[in-house]
Design an enzyme around this catalytic site. Sequence first.
Site, mmCIF file in Angstrom:
data_model
loop_
_atom_site.group_PDB
_atom_site.id
_atom_site.type_symbol
_atom_site.label_atom_id
_atom_site.label_comp_id
_atom_site.label_asym_id
_atom_site.label_seq_id
_atom_site.Cartn_x
_atom_site.Cartn_y
_atom_site.Cartn_z
ATOM 1 C CB VAL A 24 8.434 -19.823 12.865
ATOM 2 C CG1 VAL A 24 8.493 -19.882 14.393
ATOM 3 C CG2 VAL A 24 8.914 -18.467 12.375
ATOM 4 C CG ASP A 133 7.930 -5.852 8.450
ATOM 5 O OD1 ASP A 133 6.983 -5.272 7.879
ATOM 6 O OD2 ASP A 133 8.226 -7.034 8.241
#
Length: 702
Positions: A24, A133
């Site tokens: 990211v 998740d």
Amino acid sequence: MIGRKLGGRYEILDRIGGGGMALVYKGHDLLLNRKVAVKVLRQQYVHDEEFIRRFRREAQAAASLSHPNVVSIYDVGQEEDVHYIVMEYIEGTTLNDLIKERAPLQVEDAVHYASQIADALDHAHHNEIIHRDIKPHNILIGKNGRVKVTDFGIARAATSSTITQTGAVVGSVHYFSPEHAKGTNTGEKSDLYSLGIVMYQMLTGRLPFLGESPISVALKHLQEDVEDPRKANPLIPQSVENIILKAMRKKPDERYQSAKLMMADLDTCLHPDRRNEAKVAFWDADGMDEERTLVMPAIRADQLASFDDDDEPEKSSWREEPAPKKGKGWIKPIVWIVILLMILGALWYAIGYVKGMFAIETVEVPNVVNKTLTEAQAELTAAKLGSTVEIDAESKAPKDTVIRQNPSGMRMNVGTKVTLYVSKGAPKIKMESYIGQQLKDAKLKLQALGINDDQITFTQTTTDDPPDTILKQTPLVGDEFELDKAAITFVVSKAKETFKMPDLVGMTEAEAKAQITKLNLKLPANGITREKSYKVAKGKVIKQFPFDKNTDVSVGSEISLIISDGLPEDAGQLTVSVPVKPTTEGKDSEFKIIVSDAQYENFEYKTEKVSKPQNLDVKVIVSPDKKAVILIKEGDNLVNSITRTYQDYLDQKNGKNVSPSPSISPSSSPKQQNNGPAIPVGGNGQGQTGGAASKPPTGGTN
């Protein structure tokens, strides 16, 4: 990736995080001028169709959601082999970092965060998206306290039947639900189980299940009951513990039936009437079933005989029965027990054999941080593990040094690849030639490269070169050096002789040139410039540079002059007739004329002794932004003041009469006499002070 523009629009600024599937970066949307987060699929997966599908699934799942507690998706794209998702950029931190820093969290904060997560899950479940998740790493906390759920990389539609992918369970093992760990159908309640673990971790500072390997942790999710959170943190209200215990039930049917119900429970759990409610109890079906299978001791033969005797009718007292013979009833049970033990032993052996055939060997991941890449790879190979290499361009560690690894401190299957983050090494700079340049110029250039002033030293030697000229340098031209270890040394020239520079300001051009020649200084060919001036007479020095008065200067140095070229074009010259009258006619009175105009400030223009009334002519200069004020003093008493403005000059120039000046009678007080600001009597700043009548300098009138 830093500095690259994706899609011709998103400029990559900095790396801010990463996971097992993607990295990211912080980016800038050039079109909309806003900060964005850009998630880029790792290079090792760009040819793996499964990871590409999972990456695209995240974009599709998150893009279908629009909620204040879900990170927004702005764009999805592919450029060559780079797959990327452009998302909302959140200023803040992850819940995982917050837990590490502040755990256990305040109960109010934890409930507030959990309620927002439940709200986001309710929205996702309503749109038939199961996150699968939920963990602190995927929860972002903005600076305003707003929670944002992100990373839908393994999300599936609620209608999907399984979470297994080619035989592997996808997700984070410490936050698995029991059905997730078994690889069976995962629904909305699996996300609520994970949220319960997140609440447990926020309020206790630890995970409910830990183990030496992911498999052992998954088994604990299936088999072991969680320890009550209040044992770890007694400050947790019973109402909050009840929510955690209910969310973490092994059986999905015993959990909350929806995220909305859990959110409603969170909204009221801190009310005073609920804080100390009774501990939640769950139905134990096994304990209440009278028909359940039990393990009971076998009935002995003698017990059976006594039971039969009790049921028979009482025999006549006169009839005797012979005593029964003792039988050998113990032999048969022993035989069955031996046979059963043999069967159990055979089964145990067979299970062990089959387990051995399918068992996967695990090894401890060695710690290779701070070792060279070659040593680290050799150690991992010896441990039967593989490796992938990620280059870290920002690290200042020596080149090819392992600065971190993932995973570490756990057991992994043989053949698993460990990601090694390796330093690119400190960048090297090639030394340029600074010979012949001034020392100050060379320092500025080196400081622009990032070299500190204390890394630059120099020595001086006397030469015919101009002072501070670089003669030698170390390192030599073309040598390479690291920025942090740079040590630059110069040999610079030193002037043969220095002396204090005299003041040339106020001298005529000829006088200044003669003084420069006398001092063995140089006047460059273009060393004289001329400027208009109100203050300095025409032909006189306004300024000298670069050596001012009393600065050190060496023989042969060059000096330049600015010479006055007279008054500016817009200067207005006026002659003002000033009337004076002695106190006693026929007896001398001494009058002082003090002028403040565009040329002078408190200049004692003249002093006259007057025995009869008369007019004195005073020449003044006005400018568009500076008027002329003439003060007339008899002795120390102010008797009159006259003001002339630039408009008066224009009127006189155009033939108009100038308005008469106000006069002050000798008997008036000074406070009443002065129409303008009080101006102290003083010099003109050029060595002219009060005394006898002074003639004004001619520079302003030429």
